[in-house]
Structures are given as C-alpha cells and as structure tokens.
Design a protein around this motif. Structure first.
Motif, short mmCIF file in Angstrom:
data_model
loop_
_atom_site.label_atom_id
_atom_site.label_comp_id
_atom_site.label_asym_id
_atom_site.label_seq_id
_atom_site.Cartn_x
_atom_site.Cartn_y
_atom_site.Cartn_z
N TYR A 165 12.30 -1.93 -1.59
CA TYR A 165 12.17 -0.55 -1.08
C TYR A 165 12.75 -0.76 0.86
N ILE B 201 10.14 5.16 1.66
CA ILE B 201 9.54 4.65 1.97
C ILE B 201 9.49 2.74 1.15
N ASN B 202 8.39 3.28 0.52
CA ASN B 202 7.65 2.28 -0.65
C ASN B 202 7.30 2.20 -1.45
N TYR C 156 5.85 -0.52 -4.59
CA TYR C 156 5.19 -1.85 -4.53
C TYR C 156 4.72 -2.00 -6.19
N PHE D 106 -3.01 1.25 -1.18
CA PHE D 106 -1.76 1.67 -0.49
C PHE D 106 -1.70 2.89 0.49
N PRO D 107 -0.70 3.20 1.12
CA PRO D 107 -0.31 4.93 1.59
C PRO D 107 1.15 4.72 1.05
N VAL D 108 0.98 5.73 1.13
CA VAL D 108 2.60 6.43 1.66
C VAL D 108 3.19 6.84 1.99
N ILE D 109 3.87 6.02 2.76
CA ILE D 109 5.16 5.94 4.25
C ILE D 109 6.47 6.31 3.79
N THR D 110 6.96 7.53 4.47
CA THR D 110 7.11 8.32 4.74
C THR D 110 8.51 8.14 5.33
N PRO D 111 9.87 8.91 6.20
CA PRO D 111 10.15 9.12 7.42
C PRO D 111 9.43 9.60 8.28
N PHE E 178 7.13 7.59 10.23
CA PHE E 178 7.24 6.50 12.21
C PHE E 178 7.34 7.20 13.44
N TYR F 274 9.38 5.44 16.49
CA TYR F 274 9.34 4.02 15.78
C TYR F 274 10.65 3.36 16.84
N PHE F 275 11.95 4.28 16.23
CA PHE F 275 12.88 3.21 17.19
C PHE F 275 13.06 3.14 18.09
N LYS G 103 6.17 -6.36 7.03
CA LYS G 103 6.60 -6.18 5.25
C LYS G 103 4.98 -4.99 5.31
N PHE G 104 5.89 -3.41 4.13
CA PHE G 104 4.96 -2.61 4.17
C PHE G 104 3.29 -2.79 3.69
N LYS G 105 3.05 -4.26 2.52
CA LYS G 105 1.65 -4.71 3.12
C LYS G 105 0.86 -4.98 3.98
N PHE H 57 3.57 -2.81 7.73
CA PHE H 57 4.78 -1.33 8.34
C PHE H 57 4.79 0.02 8.22
#
Lengths: 376, 376
Positions: A16, A26-27, A29, B70-75, B78, B94-95, B203-205, B208
């Motif tokens: 990912y 992003i993910n 899995y 799991f959620p879908v994480i997109t930019p 962040f 995030y940054f 990690k995403f899980k 993240f």
C-alpha cells in the motif's frame, strides 16, 4: 513526501502506498487467516480451517505436525531406497519417478491428535483444536507399482517407511520418524509415493521431495521426506508404532489398540463457537469425513440430541476419500442461547458418539461437534 | 531441472531452491508463529505472544481488534480536526504533526477482552486467549499540546475521539468507533496522538495515519485512524462508551462500571499449558503488567496457592508503562503432574485474584495465571 509500506503475506506481496501529493489510494489489503502455532521446535501448527473454503486447502494453510526439527534435504536425498525382504533392492531417483505413470487422489488427511484439546480430563501434549486436518489432491506413483519392480519375497509381512527426519529419544538414541503398514494395506492401489499436492511439487515442510500418502488412515501413516522403504518379515517396533499412536484406554482390560483408520467425524465451520448473532436466518455449515466407506448422513440438533434434523449434504468433492460439505439454514427467530450439535454417520455403520472415547494420549477424538450461539 | 519454491513470510521472503544438477542446498526456512484469527470480518486476530520475545513486539505480531471493516484512508484523511468546546477549532495536517516536538513512550496495550475465553460460565463474543496484548514504543504529539492551540473552554468536560472506522448498528444507523476520556485523563502528558510504532510509521491496520494512545487504559481508549477530537460539555453516550466496554457484574446491586484502567495481570509464556517435559531444570518465564503504578512482585506456587515463592523480576524494559519479565528456575526432579500458578502484585496494592471477577461481557479477566505440566 512518499512513504511505501510493504505488507507481505504468505500468498504474495500486498503493497500500500502513501503518496499524498499525487493523491493515490492509501490502503490495499486483504484479510486472511494464518496457521495457528502449537509449538515452534519442532514446528506444530494447525490450519485455520474455520476460515477456509473447504475444497482444496492450499499448501500454506495445511497443518504442520512434526516430531523433530526439519531435516536438511540436499540433492543426494532425491532418492528412495526399497530394500529388505525383496529380491531386487532398488533405488529410485525423484526425477525417474516423475516420468512413471502417476495417479491422483483427493483425500482428507487428519492428524490422529486432532481435537485433542477437547478431551476431559485434559490430555498432555500438543493441544490441537479442530485444525489438524486438510483436504487436497495428491499425485504420485502407486506404491504397489514400485514394489512390483523389487519383487517382494513371500516372507514379507510388513513394510516400514522411514523419513529423513530424526531426533534423540529420552535415552539419547537417535531414531528416525518411521512407521509400518501391514503388507495388504501397503499394496492398496491408492497408497501413493506422492510428489505433488494440489498440482504443485510438495512444499518442503510437507515432505518434499517424496511423501507416502495413505488414504483413510490418520496422518501419521503418511510419512514425510520419505527416505527408505523396507519390507520386513516381523512386526515393526519403532517408537512411533508401538509407544505413540496407540490408544491406551481407561479400562485396562482392553488391549491397547494401534491407531489406524480415521473415525467418522465433522467440523462446524460456521457459526464459530460463542458467537452472538441477530435474529433471522443463519447458515450453519461445515464438513464431515470418515476413514471407512463414505458419509451417509449429517444431522443437526438444537435440543442436546433429543431430536435430529437432516442437513443438506454436498458430495461434489467427488473422490471416495474426500470430505463432504453440509449446510443447514436455521430460522433463528427467537432470542436465546442455543447449543447446536452436529452428528455424522458413515456407510460402515459408524456414528459420532455423544461422549468422546477418552484415551491416555488423546487420539481419535470424534464426539458430536458442538457450538454455542446467542441470538439477540 | 530446476524448481524454485518461494516461501514468503510477513517479515520477508525466504527462498529455497531445488537445483539438483548444480548441487545446491534445498531448504532454507525459518519457523515462525503467526497471528491467530478470531474473525475475519471484521478482522480480529490475537498475537502469538507465547512465542515472541517480549521486548518490543513488532507490528506484524500486534493483535488486531476491530469493530468494523477497515476504513478507506485517502490523502484527504491525513488531517485531524479538533472542535467542540474550544475557542479556536483547528485542523492539523499529518505532515505538520510530524514536525512538532514529539514524545516517545513504551507501554503495554491490552484489549479489555483479553483472556475472555477463560471465564466460566463462558462469555459470548470474540474468544480471546492470552494474546490480545502488545508491548511497544509509540511516538507522537502529546494531546494536551494540540489542545493548548485550540483553547479549551471552561465548560469542556470530556473529550470524544472518533475514528474513520464506522458501521451499521442493529437499528441500521451508521456509527463510528468513538470513545471519550474525562478532561483530566485526556490532558495527561503521556496521552499521545501517535504516528509511529517501534520507530516506523503506524501500519495501516494499527491506525495509520494517526492513533490516540492512552497508557494504562485498556486498548479501546486508544482510538485508531483518528479523525476528529471533540471537546464536549456533557457526558458522551456512544455505544462503545455506554453499552460495550462496561462491566456488568452478576450482582445487579452493583452499579455497572465503565472499563478504564488495566487490571494487574500476567502471562506464563513458558512452559505452554499441558506440556510434557523430562525431569530436570525447567525455566518458567513470562510477563506481568498493571494499569496502576508498577509491578512490585510476581510469585509462583506449585500447591494451588498454599505457599508462594518469589520469581526473579527483570525491569530492564524501563518505562513506567512497560511490562516486566519474570522467571523462575524450577528443579523438576520428581515425576508427576503439576499445576503452576503465577500471581502478580502492583504498587497500588492490587493482586491477581484466585477467581476471576465474572462479568457479562467478559472484560478485565485477571485471575492467577496457570499452566499444567507433566514431568516424566
């Protein structure tokens, strides 16, 4: 800024990407189950069988049952010696075997200790739950065909199968994993010297290069990393023949009985034990198998065995040694706590018993399968 | 002829080659444990904690406890919004968080349902054994620091933490996973908005890009995929606050009590339960932890708690929220069957009880740890 996380699994790599500037997803899995570890040295792991499609269990999900650490296999181990009470001792090379007429069989392979954790009083040893079992397609050369080249002598009584795996006993003597079969069992045309599982070369951990496979018998008969086959004129007394893999029953007047054929048995794959579900239709499903004949009936009870109803059998897994799948659509309209029992019968007249037959080393558990479900 | 088998694992690729003509070595492998699956949708898997070094459990072995898929994480995810009873609602990127002064803490994180499978009568729900627990190093920004930018109003009482993960309730209403902390707990300088675990991006899980981590509290407080922080002037009534993660005791005169701090607790990592060992010295070892103060003593009994002997504590895992490891060298000179009990105490005066405190949803199990061993 770009991060890359690599999530590597047994079946392949899943990446990912985290790339904000370019707006990538992003993910990515996959939820997957894993083998369940009972010990690491030697490696003993059971299959996550509740979470798998029951058709042909792929190699990475096949249970691993070892008595010793893994042998080192080098090219010189690519041979199989047949000796003992034969006129022409012979050494077969792996690549020569690949060229011979082969046979493919679909079969259940179950560890004799499968479900040991369920015995009460509890048994010492590996605590196998339901997953020391697999179902798949083995390809190899019928053993009788190889034996015919060597000309078994009349005195031949038993055949001893020795693996490359070995280790120290309590007395510091090194013994290999070795098991014998009576001659008439060994000559059965479906006993194979196998080199493929599910159309792939055997995986190292499952016996590469060669493995004996003995349909209907518990898994200890299917010797991995097969090194030598010896025809003998007397009963074999190796420790895995006469100490382990023997039923020692409570009632000592019974003779101790060697472990051979699989008992009639079943697994409830769904629902899992202690599950909470909402009211409504519930699909109950699983598998059933036997080491004698075939499965004739799988029945379900919601009242501790007072009444039984048939489940729907699916025998599309066609081989005579396959397991069958079964299912039952349960209209769960009433809140409450339910005990669900499953009982399989076979064409040899055997039925899963209500109580397991306790034995000291915990082999052959096959009592009625049971899950508890709460409907809310 | 050359075969190549690729055996891919979570930690990297391991190849073994089968190349007879060139005489290469065949098998190169590593025995490793895996996560143990309790359910796949949502994904719930426990750590193979008996087979791990207890220092800093690496991400692929950290237990996974999910209420939803799991959620879908997109930019666009962040960002972290802080709103509600604050003078200046703010969105942190995030940054930007990565550039702020950060703090690192080492801590135990344990699921409130860890060891649920041990309760009797049995509890419905995920059947966690010992492995819904991890120990590692988290890095992030102290929450109080972020809150100070937003100026919490005097009416602020509780802080609600909402994750990106959400799903349908029974009434078909979609709810996110959300939990609250009283203001004074949320302001503790070691409550972090974390972005690293064991020196790697989460990690995403495991949440993240951002995860709340709350030392000493059971894991439900450490909200993954943190989306929004809302300061409120009234108690939060989300289902994971007032229905789940509540102790419902048998004795109904007791008020129901929300699940908060971890109980004092321990794991015996070695020997495994129902193990057979030869006579001689046996190393018994494990970990102990608490959500209040620190571990002061871990004792062992071979006679069902009539007499206790001290074990050797190793507090080298230095943080105030770390677990300790303990060990005991047992001279097992006599054949027999042994019950081994382990009991930890903490500086808050708490001791693991002989009997667990049964509660309807099966939280906070912390009775004495026990294994059965047979010496031959």
């Amino acid at each position: 800024m770009t991060y890359t996380n690599q999530h590597t699994t047994l079946t392949g790599k899943i990446n990912y990407f985290i790339n904000v500037r370019e707006g990538m997803l992003i993910n990515y899995y996959k939820n997957r189950p894993y083998l369940i570890t009972k010990s690491l040295s030697p490696e003993n792991q059971e299959s996550p069988v509740h979470f798998l499609q029951p058709d042909f269990i792929s190699s990475e999900y096949v249970y691993r049952r070892n008595h010793f650490s893994f042998p080192v296999i080098t090219p010189k181990n690519f041979t199989l010696l047949i000796n003992g009470r034969v006129n022409k001792p012979l050494t077969f090379h792996y690549f020569d075997l690949l060229k011979m007429p082969a046979k493919t069989i679909e079969m259940v392979m179950e560890c004799a200790g499968n479900k040991r954790a369920k015995f009460k009083p509890r048994i010492y040893g590996e605590q196998w739950e339901d997953g020391a079992i697999t179902h798949g397609r083995w390809k190899g050369i019928p053993l009788f065909h190889l034996l015919s080249f060597t000309e078994v002598q009349e005195e031949g009584q038993e055949i001893v199968f020795e693996g490359f795996d070995a280790g120290k006993q309590k007395d510091n003597k090194i013994v290999p994993f070795a098991r014998s079969l009576p001659l008439q069992n060994a000559l059965h045309p479906d006993v194979l010297v196998a080199y493929q599982y599910n159309d792939q070369p055997l995986k190292f951990k499952h016996g590469f290069p060669l493995r004996l496979v003995v349909p209907q018998w518990y898994g200890m008969a299917s010797v991995k990393w097969l090194k030598r086959i010896t025809v003998t004129d007397s009963p074999f007394h190796g420790p895995f023949q006469t100490i382990d893999y023997v039923y020692y029953f409570k009632n000592k007047e019974n003779r101790n009985i060697p472990v051979t054929y699989m008992n009639v048995n079943s697994i409830i794959q769904q629902p899992l034990d202690q599950t909470i579900r909402n009211k409504g239709n519930q699909l109950i499903k699983g598998t059933a198998w036997t080491g004698r004949g075939n499965i004739t009936e799988v029945v379900i009870s919601f009242d501790q065995g007072k009444t039984w109803r048939p489940t729907l059998l699916n025998k599309s897994l066609a081989g005579p040694y396959s397991w069958v799948t079964w299912q039952y659509l349960w209209q769960a309209d009433k809140k409450g706590e339910y005990n669900i029992w499953i009982r399989a019968s076979d064409s040899a007249g055997r039925i899963q018993p209500t109580k397991p037959v306790w034995n000291k080393k915990g082999y052959g558990y096959n009592a009625i399968s049971e899950v508890h479900v709460k409907i809310e």
